[in-house]
Design a protein around this motif. Structure first.
Motif, PDB file in Angstrom:
ATOM      1  N   GLN A  90       2.690   5.936   2.172  1.00 23.45           N
ATOM      2  CA  GLN A  90       1.380   5.545   1.635  1.00 23.45           C
ATOM      3  C   GLN A  90       1.397   4.237   0.881  1.00 23.45           C
ATOM      4  OE1 GLN A  90       0.526   8.774  -1.000  1.00 23.45           O
ATOM      5  NE2 GLN A  90      -0.838   9.755   0.444  1.00 23.45           N
ATOM      6  N   GLY A  91       2.560   3.900   0.323  1.00 30.01           N
ATOM      7  CA  GLY A  91       2.634   2.770  -0.606  1.00 30.01           C
ATOM      8  C   GLY A  91       2.362   3.220  -2.030  1.00 30.01           C
ATOM      9  N   MET A  92       2.825   2.395  -2.959  1.00 32.98           N
ATOM     10  CA  MET A  92       2.633   2.731  -4.374  1.00 32.98           C
ATOM     11  C   MET A  92       2.079   1.528  -5.130  1.00 32.98           C
ATOM     12  SD  MET A  92       5.475   3.758  -7.201  1.00 32.98           S
ATOM     13  CE  MET A  92       5.599   5.522  -6.954  1.00 32.98           C
ATOM     14  N   GLU A 140       5.950  -0.327   0.935  1.00 39.50           N
ATOM     15  CA  GLU A 140       6.861   0.500   1.746  1.00 39.50           C
ATOM     16  C   GLU A 140       7.227   1.823   1.088  1.00 39.50           C
ATOM     17  OE1 GLU A 140      10.096  -2.239   2.546  1.00 39.50           O
ATOM     18  OE2 GLU A 140       8.542  -3.693   2.989  1.00 39.50           O
ATOM     19  N   CYS A 141       6.659   2.097  -0.051  1.00 39.26           N
ATOM     20  CA  CYS A 141       7.080   3.312  -0.769  1.00 39.26           C
ATOM     21  C   CYS A 141       6.471   4.575  -0.116  1.00 39.26           C
ATOM     22  CB  CYS A 141       6.641   3.203  -2.230  1.00 39.26           C
ATOM     23  SG  CYS A 141       7.400   4.439  -3.265  1.00 39.26           S
ATOM     24  N   ALA A 142       7.323   5.559   0.112  1.00 37.80           N
ATOM     25  CA  ALA A 142       6.890   6.796   0.786  1.00 37.80           C
ATOM     26  C   ALA A 142       7.183   8.004  -0.094  1.00 37.80           C
ATOM     27  CB  ALA A 142       7.631   6.934   2.116  1.00 37.80           C
ATOM     28  N   HIS A 143       6.642   9.149   0.292  1.00 37.36           N
ATOM     29  CA  HIS A 143       7.041  10.394  -0.353  1.00 37.36           C
ATOM     30  C   HIS A 143       7.166  11.498   0.681  1.00 37.36           C
ATOM     31  CE1 HIS A 143       2.886  12.126  -0.354  1.00 37.36           C
ATOM     32  NE2 HIS A 143       2.513  10.883  -0.568  1.00 37.36           N
ATOM     33  N   MET A 235      -8.293   8.928  -2.399  1.00 40.29           N
ATOM     34  CA  MET A 235      -6.998   8.755  -3.059  1.00 40.29           C
ATOM     35  C   MET A 235      -5.897   8.848  -2.013  1.00 40.29           C
ATOM     36  SD  MET A 235      -7.819  10.937  -6.520  1.00 40.29           S
ATOM     37  CE  MET A 235      -6.391  10.503  -7.442  1.00 40.29           C
ATOM     38  N   ARG A 236      -5.462   7.699  -1.541  1.00 36.57           N
ATOM     39  CA  ARG A 236      -4.474   7.694  -0.466  1.00 36.57           C
ATOM     40  C   ARG A 236      -3.264   6.835  -0.799  1.00 36.57           C
ATOM     41  NH1 ARG A 236      -4.240  11.725   1.401  1.00 36.57           N
ATOM     42  NH2 ARG A 236      -2.857  10.952   3.001  1.00 36.57           N
ATOM     43  N   ALA A 237      -3.011   6.586  -2.083  1.00 32.21           N
ATOM     44  CA  ALA A 237      -1.814   5.809  -2.446  1.00 32.21           C
ATOM     45  C   ALA A 237      -1.236   6.404  -3.719  1.00 32.21           C
ATOM     46  CB  ALA A 237      -2.179   4.346  -2.684  1.00 32.21           C
ATOM     47  N   ILE A 247       0.607  11.386  -7.141  1.00 34.55           N
ATOM     48  CA  ILE A 247       1.028  11.438  -5.733  1.00 34.55           C
ATOM     49  C   ILE A 247      -0.013  12.240  -4.961  1.00 34.55           C
ATOM     50  CG2 ILE A 247       2.845  12.091  -4.114  1.00 34.55           C
ATOM     51  CD1 ILE A 247       4.752  12.321  -6.512  1.00 34.55           C
ATOM     52  N   PRO A 248      -0.752  11.602  -4.046  1.00 40.00           N
ATOM     53  CA  PRO A 248      -1.713  12.371  -3.234  1.00 40.00           C
ATOM     54  C   PRO A 248      -1.026  12.978  -2.012  1.00 40.00           C
ATOM     55  CG  PRO A 248      -2.300  10.031  -3.362  1.00 40.00           C
ATOM     56  CD  PRO A 248      -0.886  10.169  -3.802  1.00 40.00           C
ATOM     57  N   ARG A 249      -1.056  14.301  -1.900  1.00 36.13           N
ATOM     58  CA  ARG A 249      -0.527  14.957  -0.697  1.00 36.13           C
ATOM     59  C   ARG A 249      -1.586  14.901   0.395  1.00 36.13           C
ATOM     60  NH1 ARG A 249       4.737  14.729  -2.098  1.00 36.13           N
ATOM     61  NH2 ARG A 249       5.471  16.503  -3.322  1.00 36.13           N
ATOM     62  N   ARG A 250      -1.152  15.221   1.601  1.00 30.61           N
ATOM     63  CA  ARG A 250      -2.018  15.083   2.768  1.00 30.61           C
ATOM     64  C   ARG A 250      -3.249  15.989   2.712  1.00 30.61           C
ATOM     65  NH1 ARG A 250       1.208  15.801   8.246  1.00 30.61           N
ATOM     66  NH2 ARG A 250       2.328  13.953   7.561  1.00 30.61           N
ATOM     67  N   ASP A 251      -3.103  17.174   2.078  1.00 32.12           N
ATOM     68  CA  ASP A 251      -4.205  18.143   2.076  1.00 32.12           C
ATOM     69  C   ASP A 251      -5.105  18.032   0.852  1.00 32.12           C
ATOM     70  OD1 ASP A 251      -2.482  19.002   0.158  1.00 32.12           O
ATOM     71  OD2 ASP A 251      -2.144  21.005   0.980  1.00 32.12           O
ATOM     72  N   GLY A 252      -5.013  16.911   0.131  1.00 27.33           N
ATOM     73  CA  GLY A 252      -5.926  16.734  -0.994  1.00 27.33           C
ATOM     74  C   GLY A 252      -5.405  17.262  -2.321  1.00 27.33           C
TER      75      GLY A 252
END
Ligand SMILES: Cc1cc2nc3c(=O)[nH]c(=O)nc-3n(C[C@H](O)[C@H](O)[C@H](O)COP(=O)(O)OP(=O)(O)OC[C@H]3O[C@@H](n4cnc5c(N)ncnc54)[C@H](O)[C@@H]3O)c2cc1C
Length: 363
Positions: A90-92, A140-143, A235-237, A247-252
């Motif tokens: 997602q990036g940070m 480039e930051c991921a989780h 909220m996607r980052a 940290i936004p997870r995929r399911d909100g």
């Protein structure tokens, strides 16, 4: 070669996976402690927070974690389509770091993009954030969704026939000179192997004491909260501000972390931490005001003196991989590779000297 791994957190599980892949016969035992291990409790960010502030020994272990987890995601999905470990690149957004020039220099040296953003640009792209803050965009930051990672790895392990027990705490290790002879389980049974690996997180030090070895590992509690996304998917980052993060997870689900508390082996949650994390979240995302977090939890990080893990041997056939402190999820893949190379007598890609635990044994 028969290897007994003590501890099924992310370090033990990825070490088991690696050694199994190398042809070892692997047995994993885990204590299933009260509460959750740090590997479940953590945020799953695949970078240290403010990575430019870390020593090179930590940076080396974190460099390619996102690539590793992306391929792992595909492998695990092929095994069981119902388990997605949700690696999200997602990036940070790093808001108001006091050392932005150093961060950019570090980024330039590492080939990592850290672009400066003015307050107006941040407001346009992330309108739900508080106004008037500048920052850096760490694209480039991921989780990874770590509770699912643990579950998926355990399923894979069972499918691959790695012997695995979730409720067999090791009570003591039985030593004879420079070798470990066996481990004693709480039910009194002895387990024997050619090699033993201690990956028991903050409990590692207590286990080692049982065979006369002292390694400086301490528990450091971290608490987190979870909210439901009030922004309908905006909220996607990830956002990092004043040492805390969203940290936004995929399911909100929106995670808010974390505290850093030296309270021994106490993994309970506190109203004070809830208030502090809630205050942080509501300041950063004003639309969270009035919302209640739906969950709060804590985990015990295995802290080593500088956050540099101990990876290597303590006796001829006793190995450790522990002390990953705040970065165990991101350092786990490289730690597993380094330990496997050492155990199999190969020259590792990384210099193992900085991680050598024998130097840190109490005299
Ligand atoms: C709130 C919080 C946020 C975090 N965020 C991040 C992050 O975003 N990114 C990141 O990289 N890291 C993060 N971390 C750190 C990371 O979670 C840890 O460094 C990592 O999980 C440590 O893994 P481990 O396998 O060494 O230990 P653990 O996860 O603690 O696992 C140890 C295992 O050993 C078992 N065990 C203990 N004693 C025995 C025994 N006697 N016999 C058998 N088994 C035993 C336990 O049951 C446990 O399952 C965070 C941690 C916390 C608490």
């Amino acid at each position: 070669m028969k290897v007994l791994i003590i501890g099924a957190g992310v370090i033990g599980l990825l070490t088991a996976r690696r050694l199994h892949h190398e042809g070892c016969q692997v047995i994993v035992v885990d204590a299933a402690p009260e509460g959750r291990p740090a590997s479940w409790a953590g945020g799953g960010i695949l970078s240290p927070l403010y990575p430019w502030r870390y020593p090179v020994e930590i940076q080396q272990l974190t460099a390619s974690a996102d690539q590793y987890y992306l391929s792992l995601q595909q492998e695990l999905l092929a095994l069981d389509a119902s388990i997605d470990i949700e690696v999200e690149a997602q990036g940070m957004l790093v808001l108001e770091p006091e050392d932005a020039p150093e961060a950019r220099q570090w980024g330039a040296r590492q080939g990592v993009s850290l672009r400066s953003l003015e307050a107006g640009e941040i407001q346009r792209s992330w309108p739900y954030l508080k106004r008037g803050v500048e920052g850096l965009w760490f694209s480039e930051c991921a989780h990874v969704r770590n509770p699912r990672l643990l579950r998926a790895l355990r399923i894979e392990m069972i499918q691959k026939g790695i012997l695995f027990s979730e409720s067999l705490p090791v009570q003591a290790m039985v030593r004879s000179g420079d070798r470990l002879e066996s481990v004693r389980l709480r039910n009194g049974n002895l387990l024997e192997a050619d090699h033993y690996v201690v990956c028991a997180g903050p409990w590692s030090a207590g286990l080692l004491v049982s065979c006369g070895l002292e390694l400086p590992i301490q528990p450091v509690r971290g608490q987190m909260l979870a909210y439901r996304d009030p922004s309908q998917g905006q909220m996607r980052a990830m956002v990092l501000y004043q040492g805390r993060y969203l940290i936004p997870r995929r399911d909100g689900v929106i995670l808010v972390g974390s505290t850093v508390e030296e309270v021994g082996f106490d993994a309970s949650v506190t109203p004070m931490a809830r208030e502090a994390l809630q205050g942080f979240a509501e300041d950063l995302v004003p639309m969270l005001r009035g919302q209640q977090p739906f969950a709060q939890w804590a985990g015990l990080r295995p802290a080593s003196p500088r956050g540099v893990p101990f990876i290597g041997s303590l006796l001829d056939n006793l190995w450790v991989s522990t002390g990953h402190f705040r970065n165990g999820l991101v350092m786990a893949p490289a730690s597993a590779e380094l330990l496997a190379d050492l155990m199999l007598g190969r020259t590792p890609l990384l210099d193992p000297a900085p991680y050598q635990p024998r130097h840190s044994l109490a005299k």
